[in-house]
Every structure is written in C-alpha cells, then in structure tokens.
Write an enzyme that holds these catalytic residues in place. Structure first.
Site, PDB file in Angstrom:
ATOM      1  N   LYS A 106       0.804  -1.214   0.000  1.00  0.00           N
ATOM      2  CA  LYS A 106       0.000   0.000   0.000  1.00  0.00           C
ATOM      3  C   LYS A 106       0.844   1.275   0.000  1.00  0.00           C
ATOM      4  O   LYS A 106       0.433   2.317  -0.506  1.00  0.00           O
ATOM      5  CB  LYS A 106      -0.920  -0.017   1.230  1.00  0.00           C
ATOM      6  N   TRP A 132      -5.352  17.158  -3.721  1.00  0.00           N
ATOM      7  CA  TRP A 132      -4.070  16.579  -4.109  1.00  0.00           C
ATOM      8  C   TRP A 132      -3.287  17.592  -4.948  1.00  0.00           C
ATOM      9  O   TRP A 132      -2.102  17.792  -4.743  1.00  0.00           O
ATOM     10  CB  TRP A 132      -4.283  15.296  -4.910  1.00  0.00           C
TER      11      TRP A 132
END
Length: 556
Positions: free
Chosen positions: A105, A409
């Site tokens: 991850k 982001w």
C-alpha cells in the site's frame, strides 16, 4: 511531476511549538521529539478538559480499489481548507503501520499537496508508539510462557494459550510457528502464532483507553489463556499489567505534527480496519475536539469496515457524537467497480460508471442508518470528464447527500474549500441524531447478523465448527454484551475480495472467533482474512533506499 515524498521533503515546516500555538497551546504543554514532532503532556490534556467540544467530522470512503480513493489525502486537504477559511481545525488521524509501507500500500501521510509532515518520520518509527505496543505485547507472551515453565501455578493449559506474539512487518512465515524447541530449559514446546502489531489487542486498548487508570484496567482484563478447567487466565493473573503499563506510559500520549499548510494534526494509534477497529485513539480525538472548533478524523478502508466500527465501537464506547460524515469516492474507482480494467480507467465511460456506482449507493444507504449528515466528495483526477462528474453529483443529490468536488491533491487547502463549505453548511443546517446500528443487549449472533445483513448486504451468516465452539464458550463466559469487531476483506462488501460493486445473495462465513476482553469487543474473522499479512511478489521495500547524504527515496 514530483512524488509525494519529494513534495514533503521540500516543504517548509514550522517548529511544532509554533503550530501548537494555533490551538492555544504553549511550549510547556508539549513534550518535544525534535523540532517538528511532539507529544501532548498529561497536564495539557487535563487543562483542556474544561473546554467545550468542537464539531466532529468523520472521513470515510467506498471500498478501496487499485485505482485509489484518497481518504487520508481528503482528510488532510479538508483540514487545510478549514484553515484557508479562517476556521480553527485539527486533524485526528492514525499512525501508519510499517507493514503496508514496505508491503503493497505504501505510506499513509496523504498525498500531493495534502500531506502531514514530517512524512518519513511518520511512516517509519515516528515517536516509538508502535515499538512500545509491540514490546508490551511480547512481554506478556514471554511472561505467560515463563509462568508455564516455572511451575504453572495457574494451571494454564499449554494447548489453550491464546495470546499471540506480534511484529509490525508483513511476515506470513510467522503466522503459525512452534516455540520452545531445544532443551527443557528452553521452554515447553507448543504451537504459537504472530499477528501484525496493528492487530494486537494492546493496540486496540491503547486507542480506546481514556487515561492510565483505564489503560491498566483494560490491560489486566486481557485473556491470555485458559486453564485445565476451561477458565480464562488474564494478564492480571500472570502479573503483567504494571510492566505493560510502564512500557506504554509515553505511547498513551497523543502525537502532534502538522500538514503542509501547518494545520495541526494529532496522529495517534493505528489499528487496521480489516482486522481490528480501524480508528485513531479516543484520547487524540477528544483532545482535538477540546482544542479546535472542527476535528477531522478518519476510519480505515471502506465505510463497511472503518465507519461501521467508528460508529458501533469507538463512538459507542467513548460517547462521541459525530456531526457530519464525508464519503470519499473517485470516478476511476467507480468505473473499476463497473468492470473497467485498471489500464482503461482514464477513458470516459459513463456506462461503466452507472454500473459501478452501486458500490457508492450502498455506502450512502449504510451511513444514512446512523442518522448523521453525509457529504459525498469526488477526489478529482485529471482524467475525469465533466459528464462523469455531473452524473455522480446528480446521483448523490438525488439520495439526499450534499456533493463537492475535491482537488486537494493538486491544490492543497485551496482545492478543498468547496468541500469544507459543504461540510460547514451541513453541520449548521442538518441535524445529527447519531445512534449506533445495534444495541449491545443483543446476542453476539444477532449483532453479527445485523452488521452482515444491513451493512454488507448478506443474506445470512454461517459459522465454522471452530467458530461455533468459541461462540458458545464466549456466551457461557458472559461476553454477550460487547460490540462485535468484524475482520473482513476491505475490497468487497462481502467476504470475497473478487465480488465488486454491490454483491447480493451471499453468505458471510465466520471462520474464527475470540474475545478482546480488554478492548471490550468480540472479534469475528470472516473468509480468508489474515491477522498477519504477507508481502506481495514485488514489495514496496524493493524501491526504498537512502542516498549517501541521508535522504530517503521511494517511500511513497
């Protein structure tokens, strides 16, 4: 395009004592870990208790996919957006586990221009909390085996030692082991097991304890084994409570760091949501609510896991009442749920979106059962088209949810202002009447069935013979009145990771059960979920390195 770690390494951080001032804290309230990290002192927390609570916002998501959802990124960006609006906000997040960092991850500090920093410290050893938990866990294991070796006054049945050792690394070879090989002085030979540190009951206890007194009471209740009469033996029985508490004394204090835009963040505790309860510590959450007008917290993986446990375990035990829920999705993830291969997700495909949005629909329906206002946000990607975004927006609004596009982001706090305004509007104009899904007075089976049918959408529940035997024992021992913590794959609403979208007509299979008596819940392990994950074929560890001048690369 810069990587997340490059953005984090180039950031100009404020000394943490300056960040703390935005919450009304002084340097004496902090226990500094260098220039940019600190723990909140016990005196600081006692002083803050007189403050009124601010608003509590949970950030959750649809089921994770290889396309990514960005739950932590959204949480961090939302906190930064509140700062842009002149609001007093604080994040309350989990600490990352080393397992995913070196596994599949990657790190868990957010992404792009919405990160908590120092990113490398956070993703690696941080302030040593996980080390303290691992050590306390393994001290207890050592004391149990030593008790058996030194005469076994408690009559512990070596075949019924249920306390497992732990390590914060994905290592499948440690799942099932044999200890005590060698001479008689080397201990009794028996089968043993390892779990990852974030699955240790001590992690759950640390995250649910209110203070040292509560921590010690919970530690003492841990069931480590059963004696030859079938009676439980606890950590208190083997005399381990005090020494474990000593190891956890500093770990019990919440950690403070900052976002890229200097929003304060309390990052503390880190149980996984697919094998534990998936929420940061109660202490950090309550402290953030005392220090800020808006606290943004998150719960791990999809809402079927993290949010359910946040509501039914954490809020239920700690008396928390959330004011709003943010549900994160992406166009790409919804198309993936609609059957689009990963390498084709950047192509406009409204038909696939219409097919895959059933996953989002189920999560909306689930969250509405808790009577908390919902804001759905799309974590924006450059490949999203206006037609796709408009479809999702209309879909959510038709179901009574506010909708906002998030560009945190790319833009940091500026990209989260639309979301922040929708959250504020929901808090101000929509009443939260939070209530857990079930009453703890229900039987263990009734609680499991309620989660399986109402949250997952299962038709029924089945139990292995081993799980049924343990269930009968737990009921006989009086653990019926505890909430249930379901260990389940994060990738599907079912216990089969391959079933995407909104599966129906399936059975949830309970493979194993046990009680975490100190944490205060019963664990039901479903399907093939493992409490000690393994590394993938190409682990992230292969890409991580350090340059000659000490700069870490490849961490994320």
């Amino acid at each position: 395009m810069k990587s997340d770690i490059e953005i984090a390494q180039e950031a100009e951080l404020l000394p943490i004592k300056e960040v703390a001032k935005s919450l009304g804290l002084e340097e004496d309230d902090l226990e500094l870990y260098g220039k940019y990290k600190a723990k909140l002192s016990d005196e600081c927390m006692k002083k803050a208790e007189k403050n009124e609570d601010g608003k509590l916002i949970l950030v959750t998501a649809i089921n994770p996919t290889p396309a990514g959802e960005g739950k932590t990124t959204t949480s961090v960006g939302l906190g930064q957006a509140f700062g842009k609006l002149g609001k007093k906000a604080c994040l309350a997040l989990r600490e990352p586990s080393l397992g995913p960092c070196f596994g599949m991850k990657g790190g868990a500090a957010g992404g792009g221009n919405a990160q908590v920093v120092p990113m490398e410290d956070l993703n690696l050893h941080f302030t040593g909390d996980f080390h303290a938990i691992t050590t306390a866990n393994n001290l207890l294991a050592a004391m149990v085996d030593n008790h058996i070796q030194q005469g076994n006054e408690l009559g512990i049945d070596p075949r019924m030692v249920v306390w497992k050792r732990c390590l914060d690394i994905n290592d499948r070879n440690l799942r099932n082991i044999v200890v005590g090989l060698g001479a008689k002085a080397d201990g009794m030979v028996r089968e043993d097991h390892f779990v990852i540190t974030v699955a240790s009951e001590i992690m759950a206890i640390l995250c649910l304890a209110n203070d040292m007194n509560d921590l010690k009471k919970r530690l003492g209740k841990i069931i480590v084994a059963y004696n030859f009469n079938g009676e439980p033996v606890t950590a208190e029985d083997v005399g381990a409570t005090g020494s474990m508490a000593a190891l956890l004394k500093d770990a019990l204090k919440p950690n403070m760091i900052q976002t890229l835009e200097h929003t304060p963040a309390l990052v503390h505790g880190g149980p996984f949501a697919n094998i534990a309860h998936g929420c940061n510590s109660v202490r950090a959450t309550k402290m953030a609510m005392k220090l800020a007008d808006y606290t943004i917290t998150e719960a791990g993986f999809g809402a079927d896991l993290g949010a359910e446990k946040f509501f039914d375990i954490k809020c239920n035990m700690a008396g928390l009442k959330p004011d709003c829920v943010v549900l994160v999705a992406t166009v790409r993830a919804l198309k993936y749920n609609g059957g689009v291969p990963k390498d084709e997700l950047t192509n406009e495909n409204v038909d696939a979106l219409k097919k895959g949005i059933c996953n989002l629909e189920k999560h909306i329906e689930n969250l509405q059962k808790y009577n908390v206002p919902i804001v759905v946000t799309l974590n924006a990607f450059i490949s999203d088209t206006d037609k796709e975004v408009e479809f999702v927006k209309n879909f959510c609004e038709e179901r009574g949810c506010e909708f906002a596009l998030s560009k945190v982001w790319e833009l940091g706090g500026e990209g989260g202002i639309e979301l922040a305004n929708k959250v504020i509007d929901s808090i101000n104009n929509k009443e939260s009447n939070f209530a857990p899904l079930y009453n703890n007075d229900l039987t263990i089976e009734e609680k499991i069935e309620k989660v399986a049918t109402e949250i997952y959408g299962a038709k029924d529940v089945s139990y292995s013979k081993a799980a049924q035997r343990e269930l009968n024992r737990l009921k006989k021992l009086g653990f019926d009145n505890m909430p249930v913590c379901m260990a389940k794959t994060q990738y599907s609403l079912s216990d089969d990771a391959t079933l995407l979208g909104r599966p129906t007509d399936f059975t949830i299979n309970i493979r194993e059960m046990y009680v975490s008596a100190g944490a205060g819940f019963v664990v039901a392990i479903t399907g093939q979920i493992m409490t000690m994950p393994g590394l993938p074929k190409k682990p992230a560890a292969l890409s991580i390195d350090v340059t000659d001048d000490g700069v870490i690369t490849g961490l994320f």
